[in-house]
Design an enzyme around this catalytic site. Structure first.
Site, PDB file in Angstrom:
ATOM      1  N   PRO A 179      35.917  44.830  40.566  1.00  0.00           N
ATOM      2  CA  PRO A 179      36.760  43.962  39.717  1.00  0.00           C
ATOM      3  C   PRO A 179      37.815  43.134  40.452  1.00  0.00           C
ATOM      4  O   PRO A 179      39.019  43.323  40.282  1.00  0.00           O
ATOM      5  CB  PRO A 179      37.404  44.959  38.756  1.00  0.00           C
ATOM      6  N   CYS A 180      37.355  42.167  41.228  1.00  0.00           N
ATOM      7  CA  CYS A 180      38.295  41.280  41.915  1.00  0.00           C
ATOM      8  C   CYS A 180      39.081  40.421  40.927  1.00  0.00           C
ATOM      9  O   CYS A 180      40.146  39.891  41.265  1.00  0.00           O
ATOM     10  CB  CYS A 180      37.559  40.405  42.931  1.00  0.00           C
ATOM     11  N   HIS A 181      38.585  40.305  39.690  1.00  0.00           N
ATOM     12  CA  HIS A 181      39.296  39.526  38.667  1.00  0.00           C
ATOM     13  C   HIS A 181      40.610  40.187  38.258  1.00  0.00           C
ATOM     14  O   HIS A 181      41.470  39.538  37.657  1.00  0.00           O
ATOM     15  CB  HIS A 181      38.411  39.322  37.429  1.00  0.00           C
TER      16      HIS A 181
END
Length: 283
Positions: free
Chosen positions: A245-247
């Protein structure tokens, strides 16, 4: 299972989010947002609530700087937020159980020849994406795209030593388990990157669903507090969207900055996660 209608719905949602963000200070009403996406207020309200689980008005709060800053202040360090989420009754409720294996470029050159990567195009609440898996069903690529040919080209370039096979029926078995917050069956991810990139991507997996942390927090967690640029670069090269989850990493000011697959998509995913987490906590 999501269908092509999901892409049409998301395109309208993304257009609405862009309008909401642009006019956030004026607090646009339902009629104004619906008119912008060329729908009646009734149909837009139904579409948005079906997608997000909450009304557009409630969703707006998740796009404000104040909300983002409050989340950042609540999460002083990645270690603390990860521990708190594990102890909380709802903290990990929506998290997919993901195990990650990594290999360096040199390791891939030695072992990647002769293997097959299977890929397919699928739909989700955030549009179309390319999903690629290995022979033993490990996810090695998940990327949103505007042009399918470019996504396939990037896949072939990244896994250059392996042969490619278009097999949507095979990847579809995995795709059906993604973007389902109540899915509790484990998913395995295989990624190729430098030792530093692998370390950063492992840190991203510790960020709980519905939460955000700053780039500084990630840098400190990987023992490189002054390496914000290097951390940002590693995050930007994450090959498995959503699952790694780089978001969930934003600026320390609370701003939702650029995202490999589009800033509006990043806003949409963060808002979607926050709303579903809020809904579960109120039950």
């Amino acid at each position: 299972m999501y269908s092509e209608q999901s892409l049409i719905d998301y395109q309208r949602i993304e257009k609405a989010i862009a309008y909401i963000q642009k006019h956030l200070q004026e607090q646009p009403n339902l009629d104004e947002i619906a008119a912008h996406v060329h729908l009646s207020p009734y149909h837009f309200q139904r579409l948005f609530t079906r997608w997000a689980g909450i009304s557009p008005k409630k969703f707006m709060q998740f796009l404000t700087l104040q909300y983002a800053r409050e989340r950042l202040e609540k999460n002083p360090s990645l270690a603390e937020i990860s521990q708190d989420a594990g102890l909380s009754g709802t903290g990990r409720l929506h998290d997919l159980f993901i195990t990650m294996e990594g290999m360096t470029p040199d390791e891939y050159r030695r072992s990647g020849v002769g293997h097959t990567i299977y890929y397919g195009i699928h739909f989700c609440p955030f549009g179309q994406y390319l999903l690629a898996i290995t022979e033993n069903n490990m996810i090695c690529t998940l990327q949103f795209f505007k042009e399918e040919s470019m996504a396939i080209y990037d896949l072939q370039k990244h896994w250059f030593a392996s042969s490619m096979e278009h097999a949507p029926e095979k990847t579809g078995l995995i795709a059906s388990r993604l973007f389902q917050p109540d899915n509790d069956s484990p998913l395995s991810v295989l990624v190729r990157g430098t030792n530093f990139q692998l370390k950063v991507w492992e840190a991203l997996l510790k960020i709980p669903y519905g939460e955000v942390v700053s780039y500084q927090s990630i840098a400190e967690h990987v023992n490189n507090p002054k390496g914000l640029q290097a951390v940002g670069s590693a995050i930007g090269k994450n090959p498995v969207a959503y699952l790694i989850p780089c978001h969930r990493v934003i600026k320390k000011t609370g701003q939702i900055n650029e995202y490999r697959w589009g800033r509006l998509r990043k806003s949409a995913i963060l808002g979607w996660e926050s709303s579903s987490k809020l809904e579960s906590e109120s039950i």
